[in-house]
Design a protein around this motif. Structure first.
Motif, short mmCIF file in Angstrom:
data_model
loop_
_atom_site.label_atom_id
_atom_site.label_comp_id
_atom_site.label_asym_id
_atom_site.label_seq_id
_atom_site.Cartn_x
_atom_site.Cartn_y
_atom_site.Cartn_z
N ILE A 88 17.22 -26.29 16.49
CA ILE A 88 18.32 -25.43 16.94
C ILE A 88 18.00 -23.98 16.63
O ILE A 88 18.19 -23.10 17.46
CB ILE A 88 19.65 -25.88 16.30
N ALA A 89 17.48 -23.71 15.44
CA ALA A 89 17.11 -22.34 15.06
C ALA A 89 16.04 -21.80 16.00
O ALA A 89 16.10 -20.64 16.42
CB ALA A 89 16.64 -22.29 13.62
N ASN A 90 15.07 -22.64 16.36
CA ASN A 90 14.02 -22.20 17.28
C ASN A 90 14.59 -21.90 18.66
O ASN A 90 14.17 -20.94 19.31
CB ASN A 90 12.93 -23.27 17.39
N LEU A 91 15.52 -22.71 19.12
CA LEU A 91 16.15 -22.46 20.42
C LEU A 91 16.94 -21.16 20.41
O LEU A 91 16.91 -20.39 21.37
CB LEU A 91 17.07 -23.62 20.81
N GLU A 92 17.65 -20.90 19.31
CA GLU A 92 18.41 -19.66 19.20
C GLU A 92 17.48 -18.45 19.19
O GLU A 92 17.75 -17.45 19.84
CB GLU A 92 19.29 -19.68 17.95
N THR A 93 16.38 -18.55 18.46
CA THR A 93 15.40 -17.47 18.42
C THR A 93 14.81 -17.24 19.81
O THR A 93 14.65 -16.10 20.24
CB THR A 93 14.28 -17.80 17.41
N SER A 94 14.51 -18.31 20.52
CA SER A 94 13.96 -18.18 21.87
C SER A 94 14.96 -17.53 22.82
O SER A 94 14.59 -16.68 23.63
CB SER A 94 13.58 -19.56 22.42
N ALA A 95 16.21 -17.91 22.71
CA ALA A 95 17.25 -17.34 23.56
C ALA A 95 17.43 -15.85 23.27
O ALA A 95 17.58 -15.04 24.19
CB ALA A 95 18.57 -18.08 23.37
N GLU A 96 17.39 -15.49 21.98
CA GLU A 96 17.50 -14.07 21.61
C GLU A 96 16.31 -13.28 22.16
O GLU A 96 16.48 -12.18 22.67
CB GLU A 96 17.56 -13.93 20.09
N TRP A 97 15.11 -13.84 22.05
CA TRP A 97 13.92 -13.16 22.56
C TRP A 97 14.04 -12.96 24.06
O TRP A 97 13.75 -11.88 24.57
CB TRP A 97 12.67 -13.99 22.23
N LEU A 98 14.47 -13.99 24.78
CA LEU A 98 14.61 -13.89 26.23
C LEU A 98 15.65 -12.83 26.60
O LEU A 98 15.40 -12.01 27.49
CB LEU A 98 14.99 -15.24 26.82
N ASP A 99 16.79 -12.82 25.92
CA ASP A 99 17.80 -11.79 26.18
C ASP A 99 17.25 -10.40 25.95
O ASP A 99 17.47 -9.48 26.74
CB ASP A 99 19.04 -12.00 25.30
N HIS A 100 16.51 -10.24 24.87
CA HIS A 100 15.95 -8.94 24.51
C HIS A 100 14.91 -8.47 25.53
O HIS A 100 14.77 -7.27 25.76
CB HIS A 100 15.34 -9.01 23.11
N ASN A 101 14.19 -9.39 26.13
CA ASN A 101 13.07 -9.04 27.02
C ASN A 101 13.33 -9.31 28.50
O ASN A 101 12.43 -9.14 29.32
CB ASN A 101 11.82 -9.81 26.57
N ARG A 102 14.53 -9.71 28.84
CA ARG A 102 14.85 -10.10 30.23
C ARG A 102 14.52 -8.99 31.23
O ARG A 102 13.92 -9.23 32.28
CB ARG A 102 16.31 -10.49 30.33
N ILE A 103 14.89 -7.76 30.96
CA ILE A 103 14.67 -6.65 31.88
C ILE A 103 13.17 -6.39 32.05
O ILE A 103 12.69 -6.23 33.17
CB ILE A 103 15.42 -5.39 31.41
N ALA A 104 12.44 -6.37 30.94
CA ALA A 104 10.99 -6.13 31.01
C ALA A 104 10.29 -7.23 31.80
O ALA A 104 9.38 -6.95 32.59
CB ALA A 104 10.41 -6.03 29.61
N ILE A 105 10.70 -8.46 31.62
CA ILE A 105 10.10 -9.58 32.35
C ILE A 105 10.37 -9.43 33.84
O ILE A 105 9.47 -9.60 34.68
CB ILE A 105 10.63 -10.93 31.82
N ALA A 106 11.60 -9.09 34.20
CA ALA A 106 11.95 -8.91 35.61
C ALA A 106 11.15 -7.77 36.23
O ALA A 106 10.66 -7.88 37.36
CB ALA A 106 13.45 -8.65 35.76
N GLU A 107 11.01 -6.65 35.49
CA GLU A 107 10.25 -5.52 36.01
C GLU A 107 8.77 -5.88 36.18
O GLU A 107 8.14 -5.51 37.17
CB GLU A 107 10.40 -4.32 35.09
#
Length: 59
Positions: free
Chosen positions: A22-41
């Motif tokens: 669960i902690a790993n999933l939360e960390t992954s979700a936070e990372w994705l939220d933080h990097n979503r714009i950069a990934i899309a660009e």
């Protein structure tokens, strides 16, 4: 270590595994939220410009 103690340690480790997952999933979700714009660009750039090796790859 006697086998009964070893079994207790093994069982307690089994119980903590879901918490770690669960902690790993939360960390992954936070990372994705933080990097979503950069990934899309970056994906948009690759769609428009291609990658550095597009001109030299043979497949």
């Amino acid at each position: 270590m006697p086998s009964k103690e070893l079994e207790t340690v093994k069982n307690s480790q089994d119980l903590t595994q879901p918490s770690v997952q669960i902690a790993n999933l939360e960390t992954s979700a936070e990372w994705l939220d933080h990097n979503r714009i950069a990934i899309a660009e970056y994906n948009q750039f690759v769609e428009e410009q291609g990658t550095f090796s597009d001109s030299i790859r043979s497949f």
